[in-house]
Enzyme design. Structure first.
Site, PDB file in Angstrom:
ATOM      1  CG  ASN A  87      35.387  49.589  45.063  1.00  0.00           C
ATOM      2  OD1 ASN A  87      34.869  49.847  43.847  1.00  0.00           O
ATOM      3  ND2 ASN A  87      34.576  49.640  46.183  1.00  0.00           N
ATOM      4  CG  HIS A 104      37.302  44.430  38.663  1.00  0.00           C
ATOM      5  ND1 HIS A 104      36.345  45.526  38.911  1.00  0.00           N
ATOM      6  CD2 HIS A 104      37.107  43.410  37.985  1.00  0.00           C
ATOM      7  CE1 HIS A 104      35.331  44.837  38.155  1.00  0.00           C
ATOM      8  NE2 HIS A 104      35.732  43.608  37.688  1.00  0.00           N
ATOM      9  CB  THR A 170      27.869  47.585  42.335  1.00  0.00           C
ATOM     10  OG1 THR A 170      28.148  47.061  40.898  1.00  0.00           O
ATOM     11  CG2 THR A 170      26.937  46.882  43.002  1.00  0.00           C
ATOM     12  CB  ALA A 198      21.050  49.385  38.405  1.00  0.00           C
TER      13      ALA A 198
END
Length: 226
Positions: A87, A104, A170, A198
């Site tokens: 983030n 990032h 995430t 996931a």
């Protein structure tokens, strides 16, 4: 003290009211990601890109850390905690976390288009014609698609030393951040907090299928009580 590494993604910030990186149709706030998150997009239409991040910056200043951000701070009572986040917001820092690695970039920082190491705090709008001290256009301090991730090696090193790895909010689909789990030691316990996890087959994995504001405080309490 044992080392905990926490990998956080858009899900934890979304629960503070920030829009996630992109929705199901591949758009980010109505824009094609390639238009607003690539060097090519910036070169083609810098006004659009700068205004896009100006709006994201304004939105960030209207929200606050949530229970998940604040719960992670409590881990510092008993552990060496490193937050590795995808983030670009500062919600972890505002909550009180003392060691945050922004893979990032950071929305509240800007940098020179000429020198990527010329980075400085910036909470105001950035416009075409705004120059750094050396006379070059400034841009958001954001790692765009196609650019190197300068802090990736640091994140890998921290992950390799982790005694516990926690993953929050995430999709585990954005690389290279998603590859960090591969650098954890085989015996390292992994906790994955996400309402739609996931990940299901990693070794030593515990899945907590809850939103961050629900799952993280419970997980933190259990780790502190151990």
């Amino acid at each position: 003290m044992k080392n905990i590494v926490v990998l956080t993604g858009a899900g934890i910030s979304a629960e503070s009211g920030l829009k996630t990186f992109r929705d199901a149709n591949g758009l980010w706030e109505g824009h094609n990601v390639m238009e607003v998150a690539t060097p090519e997009g910036f070169n083609k239409n810098p006004e659009l890109v700068l205004e896009f991040y100006n709006q994201r910056r304004k939105q960030l200043l209207t929200v606050s850390p949530n229970q998940a951000h604040r719960a992670l701070v409590k881990l510092e009572q008993l552990y060496n905690v490193t937050i590795v986040t995808q983030n670009v917001d500062d919600l972890h820092e505002r909550a009180g976390s003392s060691h945050v690695v922004h893979l990032h970039g950071e929305l509240l920082k800007a940098r020179s288009t000429k020198n990527p190491h010329d980075i400085f705090y910036c909470s105001n709008n950035i416009c075409v014609g705004d120059l750094c001290e050396n006379g070059y256009q400034i841009r958001p301090h954001i790692v765009w698609f196609g650019e190197a991730v300068p802090l990736l090696e640091d994140a890998v090193a921290y992950t390799q030393m982790a005694d516990i790895l926690i993953i929050i909010g995430t999709s585990m689909q954005v690389y290279p951040a998603a590859s960090l789990i591969d650098f954890a030691r085989p015996e390292t316990p992994i906790y994955f907090v996400d309402p739609n996890p996931a990940l299901s087959s990693a070794k030593n994995l515990t899945v907590i299928s809850k939103k961050a504001v629900e799952g993280v405080p419970t997980l933190v309490a259990s780790l502190i009580d151990k």
